[in-house]
Design an enzyme around this catalytic site. Structure first.
Site, PDB file in Angstrom:
ATOM      1  N   ASP A   1       2.126 -45.567  30.288  1.00 24.32           N
ATOM      2  CA  ASP A   1       2.927 -46.004  29.140  1.00 24.32           C
ATOM      3  C   ASP A   1       2.091 -46.136  27.868  1.00 24.32           C
ATOM      4  OD1 ASP A   1       5.147 -46.215  30.860  1.00 24.32           O
ATOM      5  OD2 ASP A   1       4.489 -48.213  31.456  1.00 24.32           O
TER       6      ASP A   1
ATOM      7  N   HIS B   1       8.250 -40.577  30.306  1.00 23.99           N
ATOM      8  CA  HIS B   1       7.643 -40.345  29.005  1.00 23.99           C
ATOM      9  C   HIS B   1       8.750 -40.414  27.971  1.00 23.99           C
ATOM     10  CE1 HIS B   1       3.990 -38.920  30.760  1.00 23.99           C
ATOM     11  NE2 HIS B   1       4.611 -37.992  31.434  1.00 23.99           N
TER      12      HIS B   1
HETATM   13  P1  GDP Z   1       3.889 -42.460  28.319  1.00 29.45           P
HETATM   14  O1  GDP Z   1       4.419 -42.635  29.688  1.00 29.45           O
HETATM   15  O2  GDP Z   1       2.392 -42.608  28.244  1.00 29.45           O
HETATM   16  O3  GDP Z   1       4.366 -41.211  27.661  1.00 29.45           O
HETATM   17  O4  GDP Z   1       4.424 -43.666  27.452  1.00 29.45           O
HETATM   18  P2  GDP Z   1       5.937 -44.182  27.262  1.00 29.45           P
HETATM   19  O5  GDP Z   1       6.718 -43.120  26.679  1.00 29.45           O
HETATM   20  O6  GDP Z   1       6.440 -44.857  28.446  1.00 29.45           O
HETATM   21  O7  GDP Z   1       5.686 -45.378  26.261  1.00 29.45           O
HETATM   22  C1  GDP Z   1       5.263 -45.194  25.030  1.00 29.45           C
HETATM   23  C2  GDP Z   1       6.250 -45.833  24.084  1.00 29.45           C
HETATM   24  O8  GDP Z   1       5.632 -46.002  22.858  1.00 29.45           O
HETATM   25  C3  GDP Z   1       7.465 -44.975  23.807  1.00 29.45           C
HETATM   26  O9  GDP Z   1       8.551 -45.819  23.531  1.00 29.45           O
HETATM   27  C4  GDP Z   1       7.051 -44.187  22.559  1.00 29.45           C
HETATM   28  O10 GDP Z   1       8.151 -43.768  21.777  1.00 29.45           O
HETATM   29  C5  GDP Z   1       6.275 -45.224  21.847  1.00 29.45           C
HETATM   30  N1  GDP Z   1       5.177 -44.783  20.999  1.00 29.45           N
HETATM   31  C6  GDP Z   1       4.296 -43.761  21.163  1.00 29.45           C
HETATM   32  N2  GDP Z   1       3.401 -43.772  20.165  1.00 29.45           N
HETATM   33  C7  GDP Z   1       3.723 -44.822  19.357  1.00 29.45           C
HETATM   34  C8  GDP Z   1       3.159 -45.375  18.166  1.00 29.45           C
HETATM   35  O11 GDP Z   1       2.160 -44.919  17.637  1.00 29.45           O
HETATM   36  N3  GDP Z   1       3.788 -46.471  17.653  1.00 29.45           N
HETATM   37  C9  GDP Z   1       4.871 -47.043  18.211  1.00 29.45           C
HETATM   38  N4  GDP Z   1       5.425 -48.106  17.628  1.00 29.45           N
HETATM   39  N5  GDP Z   1       5.417 -46.557  19.343  1.00 29.45           N
HETATM   40  C10 GDP Z   1       4.839 -45.473  19.899  1.00 29.45           C
END
Ligand code: GDP
Length: 424
Positions: A12, A40
């Site tokens: 995440d 994701h």
């Molecule tokens: P993953 O499994 O590593 O792809 O991560 P997730 O998608 O579960 O969680 C990442 C969350 O952070 C998602 O809701 C993304 O939209 C959000 N996100 C990613 N980069 C950023 C950022 O730079 N700032 C903010 N506020 N949210 C982000």
């Protein structure tokens, strides 16, 4: 050239967003491990998507998306995600499925939930997607390879054998209705037509792609601390989450991986049970949780509130070492803009001694965080596209952490959208 995008800690971290950006110029995106158990979140011109099993390159018409042999391949879930993309206006993606990938069977999901119920208060916090039973079967050599769908005799034999073994557990340990091998056989036969158009020898395909100089991305799921060999065992997942395994789970030469982007989030979050040294609780955690990510830190697969904590340099440095990091992508720094002061965990105190080395689980459970408190920047930093334009305290936060990690932070993400990104 092959680039891997992997997680530094618990998952995440925002890998989906970084992959989505890098995928815009990639020829091929490959999922090499795990299955539908992690999500994701991707926000782009088509809208907001939560993908679980699909490679994040599915939004680019020119990108080929590969399900590598290391994946726990859930066919009904694959069909569901294809429909989900279609219903949301995404053009039909190009997908190839390895002829050696194994099938996540209906009984893997059943056994996962039976086992979590049996463990009761000692649960791992599994997403009950069948991942642990799947990989157990694979390494016990009783799994079913997708190619075996096309030989009914072999398929029937494999299913009969698996059911015979599982039914002993189901009858005596879990005391649930027995599996019916015929029913499972008939159900699984339906998978054949659904997957047939996509199945190829992906190893040969990738061998040629490399020779042709194609740009290939390996997309990791979860993070280094969930790796079964190197993570917080047994609160780990059941397949390797490390870039090094990307070569194996995709079918690429290890030396072809030239870049490893380790994604680290500007604060910590975790799902499931297990030691979490820099965890915070109560109102302090809830405030960070609701401000986190793009719509709060709630699981993309389960909707569960994530456990929250301050940035952990000890855990992240270890994750960066394990991944073989060439670049750190540091995400969600915008989320911290509300804080006057930001604690950063720089060491663990274990039995009165402070260490920066990430310990084995029994010692990790005793570790207390040692914090350095940095000043906040107290201003909205979304919309800034040049790193040099960040407030001094935000740059200081990034650079302090970079020094603690000993790995270069080359990408800083300051919002969930594709264009909210800065390169250093
Ligand atoms: P993953 O499994 O590593 O792809 O991560 P997730 O998608 O579960 O969680 C990442 C969350 O952070 C998602 O809701 C993304 O939209 C959000 N996100 C990613 N980069 C950023 C950022 O730079 N700032 C903010 N506020 N949210 C982000």
């Amino acid at each position: 050239m092959v680039k891997a995008i992997v997680g530094a800690c618990w998952g995440d971290e925002g890998k989906g967003k970084i992959t989505d950006i890098l995928a815009t110029t990639a020829d091929i995106v490959i999922r090499f491990q795990g299955g539908s158990n992690a999500g994701h979140t991707i926000i782009n011109d088509y809208g907001k998507f939560a993908l679980h099993q699909m490679p994040s390159g599915v939004f680019n018409e020119n990108t080929v998306n590969i399900i590598g042999p290391g994946v726990a391949f859930n066919v009904p879930y694959f069909v569901k995600e294809m429909n989900y993309l279609k219903e949301n206006g995404v053009p039909t993606p190009k997908i190839l499925i390895s002829d050696r990938v194994e099938l996540l069977m209906p009984y893997h999901i059943l056994l996962d939930s039976y086992e979590e119920s049996r463990l009761a208060d000692k649960q791992f916090g599994s997403t009950k997607s069948g991942i642990a039973p799947f990989y157990s079967d694979k390494y016990a050599k009783i799994g079913i390879q997708i190619s075996q769908l096309f030989d009914e005799e072999i398929l029937r034999d494999r299913i009969n054998n698996a059911c015979e073994i599982k039914n002993v557990l189901i009858e005596h340990l879990y005391k649930k209705p027995l599996l019916n091998a015929d029913e499972i056989f008939n159900e699984v036969l339906k998978y054949r037509d659904l997957v047939a158009p996509y199945i190829v020898n992906t190893t040969e395909y990738l061998h040629k792609a490399l020779a042709d100089g194609k740009e290939i991305l390996l997309e990791g799921q979860l993070g280094a601390l969930k790796d079964p060999d190197h993570g917080i065992f047994p609160m780990t997942t059941s397949s390797s989450t490390l870039a090094g395994f990307g070569a194996i789970g995709a079918g690429l030469p290890p030396h072809s991986i030239k870049k490893v982007y380790t994604v680290a989030k500007a604060y910590s979050s975790a799902v499931g049970e297990g030691a979490f040294v820099s965890e915070i609780f109560g109102d302090e955690a809830q405030e960070l949780r609701v401000r986190g990510g793009d719509a709060g830190e709630f699981g993309a697969t389960t909707g569960r509130p994530r456990r929250m904590g301050w940035f952990d340099c000890v855990a992240t440095r270890y994750g960066c070492i394990l991944q073989g990091t060439t670049d750190v992508a540091f995400t969600a720094i915008d989320v911290l803009s509300y804080l006057d002061e930001i604690p950063v965990c720089v060491g663990y105190e274990i039995d009165g001694k402070v260490t920066k080395e990430f310990p084995v689980t029994s010692l990790l459970e005793k570790a207390k965080p040692v914090y350095t408190v940095l000043p906040g920047w107290k201003t909205d930093i979304r919309g800034i596209t040049d790193y040099n334009d960040l407030p001094a305290n935000a740059k200081n936060y990034v650079e302090f952490i970079e020094k603690e990690l000993g790995f270069n932070i080359t990408i800083v993400s300051n919002g969930p959208k594709r264009n909210e990104i800065m390169y250093r």
